[in-house]
Structures are given as structure tokens and as C-alpha cells.
Motif scaffolding. Structure first.
Motif, PDB file in Angstrom:
ATOM      1  N   GLY A 265       6.231   8.930   4.293  1.00  0.00           N
ATOM      2  CA  GLY A 265       4.971   8.451   2.593  1.00  0.00           C
ATOM      3  C   GLY A 265       5.753   7.451   2.257  1.00  0.00           C
ATOM      4  O   GLY A 265       5.203   6.371   1.154  1.00  0.00           O
ATOM      5  N   LEU A 266       7.305   7.884   2.074  1.00  0.00           N
ATOM      6  CA  LEU A 266       8.018   6.594   0.945  1.00  0.00           C
ATOM      7  C   LEU A 266       7.955   5.332   2.006  1.00  0.00           C
ATOM      8  O   LEU A 266       8.626   4.305   1.549  1.00  0.00           O
ATOM      9  N   THR A 267       7.564   5.193   3.253  1.00  0.00           N
ATOM     10  CA  THR A 267       8.471   4.139   4.300  1.00  0.00           C
ATOM     11  C   THR A 267       6.638   2.347   4.131  1.00  0.00           C
ATOM     12  O   THR A 267       7.370   1.911   4.290  1.00  0.00           O
ATOM     13  N   ARG A 268       6.152   3.114   3.333  1.00  0.00           N
ATOM     14  CA  ARG A 268       4.626   2.039   3.381  1.00  0.00           C
ATOM     15  C   ARG A 268       5.364   1.112   2.999  1.00  0.00           C
ATOM     16  O   ARG A 268       5.591   0.972   1.281  1.00  0.00           O
ATOM     17  N   SER A 269       4.694   0.012   3.155  1.00  0.00           N
ATOM     18  CA  SER A 269       4.643  -1.543   2.821  1.00  0.00           C
ATOM     19  C   SER A 269       3.967  -2.569   2.828  1.00  0.00           C
ATOM     20  O   SER A 269       2.814  -2.133   3.507  1.00  0.00           O
ATOM     21  N   ARG A 270       3.327  -3.017   1.830  1.00  0.00           N
ATOM     22  CA  ARG A 270       1.960  -4.221   2.619  1.00  0.00           C
ATOM     23  C   ARG A 270       2.389  -5.465   1.905  1.00  0.00           C
ATOM     24  O   ARG A 270       2.040  -6.405   2.101  1.00  0.00           O
ATOM     25  N   SER A 271       3.767  -5.578   1.893  1.00  0.00           N
ATOM     26  CA  SER A 271       5.127  -6.538   1.926  1.00  0.00           C
ATOM     27  C   SER A 271       4.649  -7.840   3.814  1.00  0.00           C
ATOM     28  O   SER A 271       5.450  -8.543   3.336  1.00  0.00           O
ATOM     29  N   ALA A 272       4.486  -6.133   4.257  1.00  0.00           N
ATOM     30  CA  ALA A 272       4.420  -6.754   5.901  1.00  0.00           C
ATOM     31  C   ALA A 272       3.115  -6.737   6.424  1.00  0.00           C
ATOM     32  O   ALA A 272       2.521  -5.851   5.922  1.00  0.00           O
ATOM     33  N   ARG A 273       2.891  -7.111   7.813  1.00  0.00           N
ATOM     34  CA  ARG A 273       1.959  -7.033   7.899  1.00  0.00           C
ATOM     35  C   ARG A 273       2.313  -7.864   9.513  1.00  0.00           C
ATOM     36  O   ARG A 273       3.029  -8.085  10.163  1.00  0.00           O
ATOM     37  N   TYR A 274       0.991  -6.664  10.707  1.00  0.00           N
ATOM     38  CA  TYR A 274       1.684  -7.846  12.286  1.00  0.00           C
ATOM     39  C   TYR A 274       0.371  -8.011  12.971  1.00  0.00           C
ATOM     40  O   TYR A 274      -1.501  -7.279  12.306  1.00  0.00           O
ATOM     41  N   TRP A 275      -0.022  -9.003  13.976  1.00  0.00           N
ATOM     42  CA  TRP A 275      -0.579  -9.278  14.014  1.00  0.00           C
ATOM     43  C   TRP A 275      -0.931  -8.896  15.786  1.00  0.00           C
ATOM     44  O   TRP A 275      -0.138  -8.969  16.533  1.00  0.00           O
ATOM     45  N   HIS A 276      -2.623  -8.393  15.757  1.00  0.00           N
ATOM     46  CA  HIS A 276      -2.483  -8.009  17.349  1.00  0.00           C
ATOM     47  C   HIS A 276      -3.000  -7.822  18.144  1.00  0.00           C
ATOM     48  O   HIS A 276      -4.273  -7.723  17.852  1.00  0.00           O
ATOM     49  N   PHE A 277      -2.969  -8.744  19.562  1.00  0.00           N
ATOM     50  CA  PHE A 277      -2.981 -10.083  19.630  1.00  0.00           C
ATOM     51  C   PHE A 277      -4.369  -8.984  21.114  1.00  0.00           C
ATOM     52  O   PHE A 277      -4.097  -8.249  21.822  1.00  0.00           O
ATOM     53  N   ARG A 278      -5.958  -9.716  20.788  1.00  0.00           N
ATOM     54  CA  ARG A 278      -7.138  -8.360  21.603  1.00  0.00           C
ATOM     55  C   ARG A 278      -6.769  -8.693  23.066  1.00  0.00           C
ATOM     56  O   ARG A 278      -6.718  -7.850  24.249  1.00  0.00           O
TER      57      ARG A 278
END
Length: 361
Positions: free
Chosen positions: A316-329
Motif C-alpha cells: 500500500g505504500l508503493t503506489r504512485s500516480r507519478s508513473a504509468r505504462y502503455w500496454h500495447f494491445r
């Protein structure tokens, strides 16, 4: 290319791992993908003791426990059970030749020395592949080298065509700037869904390999990023507080960051497509399974690794909105399920297009 110990019950053995799911609930896919015979994935001689990394042993535990021999003499390991794998620790002073005796047969169990210096001080990626086109793997590696400073790669090969994986090895050497690459052969059944909420999992290999590779190769690595070949971590802003996903993980007090993503689409795709042709996204098409980046030796690294939920009670302490990923369909060979369709409401994404142009010219 590296090998693991790979101790499996002989094809003709009368012993098999029991399937957790009741017979009436099993379908052909569940039965075909279930690992009936593997006892040990790898045996590693670490800094303190020899450890065996295994799938869930279930009914096979007494067979392995009673048959384990050190220089021909019975030896009792200490058993540590996790959701999708097990670790058996031998006594600290136990060193020698390992075998497993079953019905009078002596099965060899090779032991590999831990090699933490292989990726010392490097930011490393890890992923599993099976018959994945080399172009996709090279693009995935080069993108993360450019966008996030990746320096090393552990590629877990789940039984790919031998010519294909040899070509991949050559391409990673010649067409990327990675400092170090280890391709590890893990030709074991991948497993499938448990098919029930309160049923013991039937998928062991990937989680077990994450923990095995940590023990064998990653003790001195600087960072570890777990994303699949069909996933790119979005680049960070050049004027932001962190330049790479590895920097963000090192900035977290627990030494780990988890982040969610979004689907990217290749318009009019009708078959497998490389990552670089995807240029559409849909704000409604999110990927809620988190990916992660971790600092070896940090607080989060004290717990078992997992595909989506590392860090144990610290998750629960690891979650971040500063990073995201693209998942290529469409970046898939369809070995699980075909998913080549584009999104009917998707739109061309300038940020994705720019990232591809900059990091995959």
C-alpha cells in the motif's frame, strides 16, 4: 544463455502433483497448462546456504522431503511456503552433491552458485517471453534504455524455438547498448488461472522465477524493473524531480514504486503488431494491474516478489500516480487470447507518438 536446475519427475513416474481444482470444474486449458511433474526449478548456493526454489509442492512435499540427499545422506530442509512458490533452505553448513531419491532412482539436482556481481550497480529489467519476435524484444529494451536508463536485462525464456532465442540473443548484443544480458531457459509449464476464488493457484512459474533470479543474480543490482515486452513505462518530464522510473523507486522510503497503465491500440490491426505502430489510446481503457520497480536491499525487497503485488504488507505504500505504462494491445502472439482489435472510441495520442519518435527513432 543460463540454465536452471530443473528437477522434474520422470515421465514414467507414478507420482504427480495433484490439481487443486475439483475434477468437475477443470477444463481442457486448465489441465493442459498445469505443471504435474516439476519438483525444483533451481538450486542456488547463496552467501549463507543452499536454497531450492520450487513450485507449490502440495502433495509432492513428502516425496521431495524424504528423498533429498546431500552426498548420499538424507538432509532435511526448512520449508517456506508462499502463494505461488516454495523455498527450501538447507542447513548453513550443508555443502556437497545434491540428489533426490525416488523409488530407488537417484535424480541429480545441480546447484548453481549465486552470481550477484553479474548485475552489480546496474538498473535491470526482467521479463518472461515465449516465441516473441526479436524485433519486439529489441525495441522494448532500446526504449527503456533511452527513456529510463536501463542497463541490464534478465530474459526468462519459457521454451521458445531455439533458433528464435539464439537470434534474440545476437540482436540484444548487437542492436542494444545494454551493459549485461542474461537469457535464462525456463522450459516448464506456465500454468493457468485457478478457476476459483478460494482455490490454491495453478500458476507458479513466473512468480517463482522472479524470486529465483533475485536470489541468483540481483543481490547487488541498483534497481529492478518488472514490465512485460508489450508494456512501455511512459517517459518522465525532463524538468520533473525524477528522470527515470528507477530514480522514482530510489526516492521512495520503502524502495519500491508500483504504477498502473492504459491500453494503446494499433488502428485496424488484424494480427500481431510491434509496439511502435500503436498510436491510439482511450481514456476509458485503463490497465489496473500494477507494474513495479524496486531497489534491491530496500525495505520492500525483504518480502516475496510477485507479478503485480510486490512488497508484501508494504504494498500500500508503493503506489504512485507519478508513473504509468502503455500496454500495447496488438503486441501479442495470441498464446493466451487474441486481442488485436482497436478501440472504437480511441484517439491518436500525441504523447505516445512523441515518445515513440524520440525513444525509438
Amino acid at each position: 544463455m543460463a540454465e536452471v536446475s530443473g528437477l522434474r519427475l520422470p515421465e514414467g513416474s507414478r507420482y504427480r502433483r495433484d490439481m487443486p481444482l475439483p475434477p468437475a470444474q477443470r477444463d481442457e486449458t486448465y489441465v493442459a497448462n498445469f505443471d504435474l511433474r516439476t519438483l525444483v526449478y533451481d538450486a542456488i548456493d547463496g552467501p549463507e546456504r543452499i536454497s531450492l526454489f520450487c513450485p507449490r509442492l502440495l502433495n509432492l512435499w513428502p516425496l521431495l522431503r524424504d528423498g533429498l540427499r546431500l552426498d548420499g545422506v538424507p538432509v532435511r530442509p526448512r520449508r517456506h511456503r508462499f502463494l505461488r512458490f516454495e523455498r527450501l533452505d538447507l542447513p548453513k553448513t550443508a555443502r556437497g552433491e545434491l540428489t533426490v531419491e525416488i523409488d530407488g532412482m537417484q535424480l541429480a539436482l545441480p546447484v548453481h552458485p549465486a552470481a550477484p556481481d553479474l548485475f552489480a550497480d546496474l538498473d535491470v529489467m526482467i521479463a518472461m517471453v515465449k516465441d516473441t519476435p526479436p524485433d519486439w524484444i529489441v525495441d522494448w529494451a532500446n526504449y527503456h534504455v533511452s527513456a529510463h536508463g536501463a542497463q541490464g536485462l534478465i530474459l526468462l525464456d519459457n521454451g521458445s524455438d531455439s533458433d528464435l532465442i539464439q537470434e534474440t540473443a545476437a540482436r540484444l548484443k548487437d542492436d542494444t547498448s545494454l551493459n549485461r544480458v542474461a537469457i535464462v531457459s525456463v522450459p516448464f509449464p506456465y500454468g493457468g488461472k485457478s478457476k476459483g476464488r478460494f482455490v490454491v493457484p495453478a500458476k507458479y512459474l513466473q512468480v517463482a522465477m522472479l524470486n529465483t533470479m533475485r536470489a541468483r543474480f540481483l543481490g547487488q543490482a541498483r534497481g529492478l524493473l518488472s514490465v512485460d515486452v508489450d508494456e512501455f513505462v511512459e517517459p518522465f518530464l525532463s524538468d520533473g524531480p525524477h528522470k527515470t522510473i528507477f530514480d522514482l523507486a530510489r526516492a521512495r522510503a520503502v524502495g519500491c514504486v508500483t504504477f498502473t497503465g492504459r491500453w494503446a491500440f494499433a488502428p485496424h490491426a488484424s494480427g500481431p503488431q510491434p509496439q511502435r505502430v500503436h498510436d491510439h489510446t482511450d481514456p476509458e481503457a485503463t490497465c489496473d494491474n500494477p507494474k513495479w520497480c524496486m531497489v534491491p536491499g530496500g525495505w520492500a525487497d525483504r518480502f516475496a516478489l510477485a507479478v503485480h503485488r510486490p512488497a508484501g504488507p508494504l504494498f500500500g505504500l508503493t503506489r504512485s500516480r507519478s508513473a504509468r505504462y502503455w500496454h500495447f494491445r496488438a503486441t501479442t502472439t495470441g498464446w493466451k487470447t487474441p486481442r488485436f482489435e482497436t478501440s472504437p472510441t480511441g484517439h491518436r495520442d500525441p504523447a505516445l507518438v512523441t515518445a515513440m519518435q524520440h525513444h525509438l527513432p
